[in-house]
Design a protein around this motif. Sequence first.
Motif, PDB file in Angstrom:
ATOM      1  N   GLU A 286       0.826  -1.210   0.000  1.00  0.00           N
ATOM      2  CA  GLU A 286       0.000   0.000   0.000  1.00  0.00           C
ATOM      3  C   GLU A 286       0.857   1.255   0.000  1.00  0.00           C
ATOM      4  O   GLU A 286       0.503   2.240  -0.648  1.00  0.00           O
ATOM      5  CB  GLU A 286      -0.942   0.001   1.198  1.00  0.00           C
ATOM      6  N   ILE A 287       1.970   1.244   0.708  1.00  0.00           N
ATOM      7  CA  ILE A 287       2.854   2.410   0.719  1.00  0.00           C
ATOM      8  C   ILE A 287       3.495   2.620  -0.649  1.00  0.00           C
ATOM      9  O   ILE A 287       3.590   3.753  -1.129  1.00  0.00           O
ATOM     10  CB  ILE A 287       3.906   2.280   1.827  1.00  0.00           C
ATOM     11  N   VAL A 288       3.923   1.547  -1.292  1.00  0.00           N
ATOM     12  CA  VAL A 288       4.504   1.674  -2.633  1.00  0.00           C
ATOM     13  C   VAL A 288       3.469   2.216  -3.613  1.00  0.00           C
ATOM     14  O   VAL A 288       3.764   3.121  -4.406  1.00  0.00           O
ATOM     15  CB  VAL A 288       5.075   0.318  -3.111  1.00  0.00           C
ATOM     16  N   VAL A 289       2.256   1.706  -3.549  1.00  0.00           N
ATOM     17  CA  VAL A 289       1.191   2.197  -4.426  1.00  0.00           C
ATOM     18  C   VAL A 289       0.890   3.658  -4.103  1.00  0.00           C
ATOM     19  O   VAL A 289       0.656   4.469  -5.003  1.00  0.00           O
ATOM     20  CB  VAL A 289      -0.078   1.321  -4.305  1.00  0.00           C
ATOM     21  N   ALA A 290       0.913   4.025  -2.813  1.00  0.00           N
ATOM     22  CA  ALA A 290       0.645   5.400  -2.409  1.00  0.00           C
ATOM     23  C   ALA A 290       1.710   6.355  -2.933  1.00  0.00           C
ATOM     24  O   ALA A 290       1.415   7.516  -3.208  1.00  0.00           O
ATOM     25  CB  ALA A 290       0.555   5.499  -0.888  1.00  0.00           C
ATOM     26  N   ILE A 291       2.923   5.886  -3.081  1.00  0.00           N
ATOM     27  CA  ILE A 291       3.977   6.746  -3.627  1.00  0.00           C
ATOM     28  C   ILE A 291       3.780   6.929  -5.131  1.00  0.00           C
ATOM     29  O   ILE A 291       3.968   8.019  -5.659  1.00  0.00           O
ATOM     30  CB  ILE A 291       5.367   6.171  -3.302  1.00  0.00           C
ATOM     31  N   LEU A 292       3.361   5.885  -5.808  1.00  0.00           N
ATOM     32  CA  LEU A 292       3.150   5.974  -7.259  1.00  0.00           C
ATOM     33  C   LEU A 292       1.845   6.692  -7.603  1.00  0.00           C
ATOM     34  O   LEU A 292       1.828   7.562  -8.473  1.00  0.00           O
ATOM     35  CB  LEU A 292       3.162   4.576  -7.877  1.00  0.00           C
TER      36      LEU A 292
ATOM     37  N   PHE B 276      -9.960   9.287   1.161  1.00  0.00           N
ATOM     38  CA  PHE B 276      -9.706   9.209  -0.275  1.00  0.00           C
ATOM     39  C   PHE B 276      -9.897  10.562  -0.942  1.00  0.00           C
ATOM     40  O   PHE B 276      -9.066  10.998  -1.738  1.00  0.00           O
ATOM     41  CB  PHE B 276     -10.625   8.171  -0.937  1.00  0.00           C
ATOM     42  N   TRP B 277     -10.989  11.244  -0.621  1.00  0.00           N
ATOM     43  CA  TRP B 277     -11.294  12.525  -1.258  1.00  0.00           C
ATOM     44  C   TRP B 277     -10.279  13.595  -0.865  1.00  0.00           C
ATOM     45  O   TRP B 277      -9.881  14.407  -1.706  1.00  0.00           O
ATOM     46  CB  TRP B 277     -12.718  12.956  -0.943  1.00  0.00           C
ATOM     47  N   ILE B 278      -9.844  13.593   0.396  1.00  0.00           N
ATOM     48  CA  ILE B 278      -8.806  14.534   0.823  1.00  0.00           C
ATOM     49  C   ILE B 278      -7.521  14.274   0.046  1.00  0.00           C
ATOM     50  O   ILE B 278      -6.874  15.210  -0.450  1.00  0.00           O
ATOM     51  CB  ILE B 278      -8.566  14.429   2.347  1.00  0.00           C
ATOM     52  N   CYS B 279      -7.160  13.022  -0.077  1.00  0.00           N
ATOM     53  CA  CYS B 279      -5.949  12.666  -0.812  1.00  0.00           C
ATOM     54  C   CYS B 279      -6.063  13.052  -2.281  1.00  0.00           C
ATOM     55  O   CYS B 279      -5.103  13.543  -2.868  1.00  0.00           O
ATOM     56  CB  CYS B 279      -5.666  11.177  -0.666  1.00  0.00           C
ATOM     57  N   LEU B 280      -7.214  12.864  -2.873  1.00  0.00           N
ATOM     58  CA  LEU B 280      -7.417  13.218  -4.276  1.00  0.00           C
ATOM     59  C   LEU B 280      -7.247  14.718  -4.487  1.00  0.00           C
ATOM     60  O   LEU B 280      -6.557  15.152  -5.415  1.00  0.00           O
ATOM     61  CB  LEU B 280      -8.800  12.762  -4.745  1.00  0.00           C
ATOM     62  N   VAL B 281      -7.844  15.515  -3.622  1.00  0.00           N
ATOM     63  CA  VAL B 281      -7.723  16.972  -3.740  1.00  0.00           C
ATOM     64  C   VAL B 281      -6.277  17.412  -3.546  1.00  0.00           C
ATOM     65  O   VAL B 281      -5.762  18.245  -4.298  1.00  0.00           O
ATOM     66  CB  VAL B 281      -8.670  17.675  -2.744  1.00  0.00           C
ATOM     67  N   LEU B 282      -5.603  16.858  -2.534  1.00  0.00           N
ATOM     68  CA  LEU B 282      -4.203  17.215  -2.307  1.00  0.00           C
ATOM     69  C   LEU B 282      -3.329  16.816  -3.490  1.00  0.00           C
ATOM     70  O   LEU B 282      -2.405  17.541  -3.860  1.00  0.00           O
ATOM     71  CB  LEU B 282      -3.687  16.552  -1.033  1.00  0.00           C
ATOM     72  N   THR B 283      -3.616  15.686  -4.099  1.00  0.00           N
ATOM     73  CA  THR B 283      -2.846  15.244  -5.257  1.00  0.00           C
ATOM     74  C   THR B 283      -3.086  16.158  -6.455  1.00  0.00           C
ATOM     75  O   THR B 283      -2.170  16.438  -7.220  1.00  0.00           O
ATOM     76  CB  THR B 283      -3.184  13.789  -5.614  1.00  0.00           C
TER      77      THR B 283
ATOM     78  N   TYR C  68       0.357  12.903   2.475  1.00  0.00           N
ATOM     79  CA  TYR C  68      -0.891  12.578   3.167  1.00  0.00           C
ATOM     80  C   TYR C  68      -1.199  11.087   3.064  1.00  0.00           C
ATOM     81  O   TYR C  68      -1.605  10.464   4.049  1.00  0.00           O
ATOM     82  CB  TYR C  68      -2.045  13.403   2.589  1.00  0.00           C
ATOM     83  N   ALA C  69      -1.022  10.503   1.889  1.00  0.00           N
ATOM     84  CA  ALA C  69      -1.332   9.084   1.704  1.00  0.00           C
ATOM     85  C   ALA C  69      -0.467   8.196   2.600  1.00  0.00           C
ATOM     86  O   ALA C  69      -0.981   7.290   3.255  1.00  0.00           O
ATOM     87  CB  ALA C  69      -1.148   8.704   0.240  1.00  0.00           C
ATOM     88  N   VAL C  70       0.823   8.466   2.638  1.00  0.00           N
ATOM     89  CA  VAL C  70       1.703   7.661   3.480  1.00  0.00           C
ATOM     90  C   VAL C  70       1.364   7.864   4.959  1.00  0.00           C
ATOM     91  O   VAL C  70       1.343   6.900   5.729  1.00  0.00           O
ATOM     92  CB  VAL C  70       3.190   7.996   3.181  1.00  0.00           C
TER      93      VAL C  70
END
Length: 54
Positions: free
Chosen positions: A8-14, A30-37, A47-49
């Motif tokens: 999950e951490i590797v996927v979160a980095i990619l 998920f939505w917070i991470c999407l907006v930050l991305t 944020y994801a990590v």
Amino acid sequence: MARRDFVEIVVAILLPPLGVFLRFGLKEEFWICLVLTLFGYLPGIIYAVYVITK
């Protein structure tokens, strides 16, 4: 750290939103991470990590 956490951490980095989605689904994390991305790739990764490891 379990193998699943590592993946999950590797996927979160990619792809940060995908890593959070694998752990939480379509919840607010998920939505917070999407907006930050969308604002910047690095804030999304941080944020994801953070969310995955907490």
